[in-house]
Write a protein that holds these residues in place. Sequence first.
Motif, mmCIF file in Angstrom:
data_model
loop_
_atom_site.group_PDB
_atom_site.id
_atom_site.type_symbol
_atom_site.label_atom_id
_atom_site.label_comp_id
_atom_site.label_asym_id
_atom_site.label_seq_id
_atom_site.Cartn_x
_atom_site.Cartn_y
_atom_site.Cartn_z
ATOM 1 N N GLY A 2 18.493 -6.415 2.685
ATOM 2 C CA GLY A 2 17.510 -6.288 3.745
ATOM 3 C C GLY A 2 16.118 -5.990 3.226
ATOM 4 O O GLY A 2 15.926 -5.664 2.058
ATOM 5 N N LYS A 3 15.147 -6.113 4.115
ATOM 6 C CA LYS A 3 13.761 -5.852 3.744
ATOM 7 C C LYS A 3 13.541 -4.359 3.544
ATOM 8 O O LYS A 3 14.122 -3.533 4.238
ATOM 9 C CB LYS A 3 12.823 -6.370 4.836
ATOM 10 C CG LYS A 3 12.843 -7.881 5.001
ATOM 11 C CD LYS A 3 11.890 -8.294 6.109
ATOM 12 C CE LYS A 3 11.911 -9.802 6.301
ATOM 13 N NZ LYS A 3 10.997 -10.225 7.399
ATOM 14 N N SER A 4 12.659 -4.038 2.603
ATOM 15 C CA SER A 4 12.309 -2.641 2.367
ATOM 16 C C SER A 4 11.337 -2.165 3.443
ATOM 17 O O SER A 4 10.736 -2.963 4.173
ATOM 18 C CB SER A 4 11.678 -2.482 0.983
ATOM 19 O OG SER A 4 10.389 -3.078 0.959
ATOM 20 N N LYS A 5 11.169 -0.848 3.529
ATOM 21 C CA LYS A 5 10.202 -0.292 4.471
ATOM 22 C C LYS A 5 8.789 -0.783 4.162
ATOM 23 O O LYS A 5 7.996 -1.034 5.078
ATOM 24 C CB LYS A 5 10.257 1.234 4.435
ATOM 25 C CG LYS A 5 11.569 1.817 4.966
ATOM 26 C CD LYS A 5 11.558 3.336 4.898
ATOM 27 C CE LYS A 5 12.867 3.917 5.433
ATOM 28 N NZ LYS A 5 12.886 5.403 5.351
ATOM 29 N N ASN A 6 8.469 -0.905 2.868
ATOM 30 C CA ASN A 6 7.164 -1.420 2.480
ATOM 31 C C ASN A 6 6.984 -2.868 2.940
ATOM 32 O O ASN A 6 5.923 -3.247 3.443
ATOM 33 C CB ASN A 6 6.985 -1.340 0.964
ATOM 34 C CG ASN A 6 6.374 -0.027 0.517
ATOM 35 O OD1 ASN A 6 6.161 0.877 1.322
ATOM 36 N ND2 ASN A 6 6.091 0.089 -0.765
ATOM 37 N N ASP A 7 8.009 -3.693 2.748
ATOM 38 C CA ASP A 7 7.928 -5.097 3.158
ATOM 39 C C ASP A 7 7.659 -5.214 4.658
ATOM 40 O O ASP A 7 6.790 -5.986 5.098
ATOM 41 C CB ASP A 7 9.230 -5.830 2.824
ATOM 42 C CG ASP A 7 9.378 -6.122 1.341
ATOM 43 O OD1 ASP A 7 8.338 -6.204 0.654
ATOM 44 O OD2 ASP A 7 10.520 -6.267 0.880
ATOM 45 N N ILE A 8 8.400 -4.437 5.443
ATOM 46 C CA ILE A 8 8.252 -4.493 6.901
ATOM 47 C C ILE A 8 6.861 -4.043 7.318
ATOM 48 O O ILE A 8 6.194 -4.688 8.139
ATOM 49 C CB ILE A 8 9.325 -3.620 7.581
ATOM 50 C CG1 ILE A 8 10.720 -4.211 7.321
ATOM 51 C CG2 ILE A 8 9.057 -3.494 9.080
ATOM 52 C CD1 ILE A 8 11.851 -3.297 7.734
ATOM 53 N N ALA A 9 6.389 -2.929 6.735
ATOM 54 C CA ALA A 9 5.062 -2.407 7.093
ATOM 55 C C ALA A 9 3.962 -3.377 6.695
ATOM 56 O O ALA A 9 3.005 -3.602 7.457
ATOM 57 C CB ALA A 9 4.852 -1.049 6.430
#
Length: 271
Positions: A2-9
Amino acid sequence: MGKSKNDIAWEQIFEKHRILETISSTGRACISSADINVFREARLMTKFDHRSQLPALFAEHNLSILPTSRGTYEIGTFQTFCEFNKDDTAVTPITFPAFLESMDISNITSEATAMNFAYVAKILHDFSGEQYLFPTVSGRMSSLSFDFEIDTFNGPLVIEVDKAQIEIDGGYEGHKSLILIEAKNYRTEDFLIRQLYYPYRLWAGKIKKMVRPFFLTYSNGIFHLREYEFTRPEHYNSIRLVRHRKYLVEKRYRIYEPLLPFPADHISKGR
């Protein structure tokens, strides 16, 4: 995965502030810490010491990010990383002071400890050619103001920096030079040039001595020391490897010789 928190932000930031459109038209996009903090803490969102740590959007579009002040950053197709050389280098054995009980070569778990070992074992002295070295500058400080040219995928751009925060892992001054060290206690394929370049520009503008950027890597019992120079100080990508040596601290310890008296020019004579 899954996407990281950084990627999503970062995806949310890119959409809200139209980052890709701005870069396409102007070559760069400015973003503030306040804008980043809306989605996630800027400190966590902007620290990428190696190319492999870049968020997916950055990697996909060949982007990187640089601080330009304590509260602003610029994003663009900046060439911000430098690969480590892979040349085979002989290992230089180094012995260690016999009387030191508080330092354990088998327990180096931080960059600070690695630098302490390199200093006490006189690895830094040997590599730099400076007989006398003294720890003088380290920690966080302001970059003051300067501008520089940087390579991008669409040609060079000029970046203006005004009091960005920098951090120096270790600074050691000798007779002829000031050595500024970026240290890691692991090996990797590349490094962020900014970690050497911003401190170099700060101190090259403040003192008359030569400023020498060093990169210290400690891994598997080996100290890797690399000295770099910027052949064009105003150009971020003019970095060049000057020398590279590897050191191994041997388990047999030497008796620590007393320091020699300082040279005469260390002593201030009264009138």
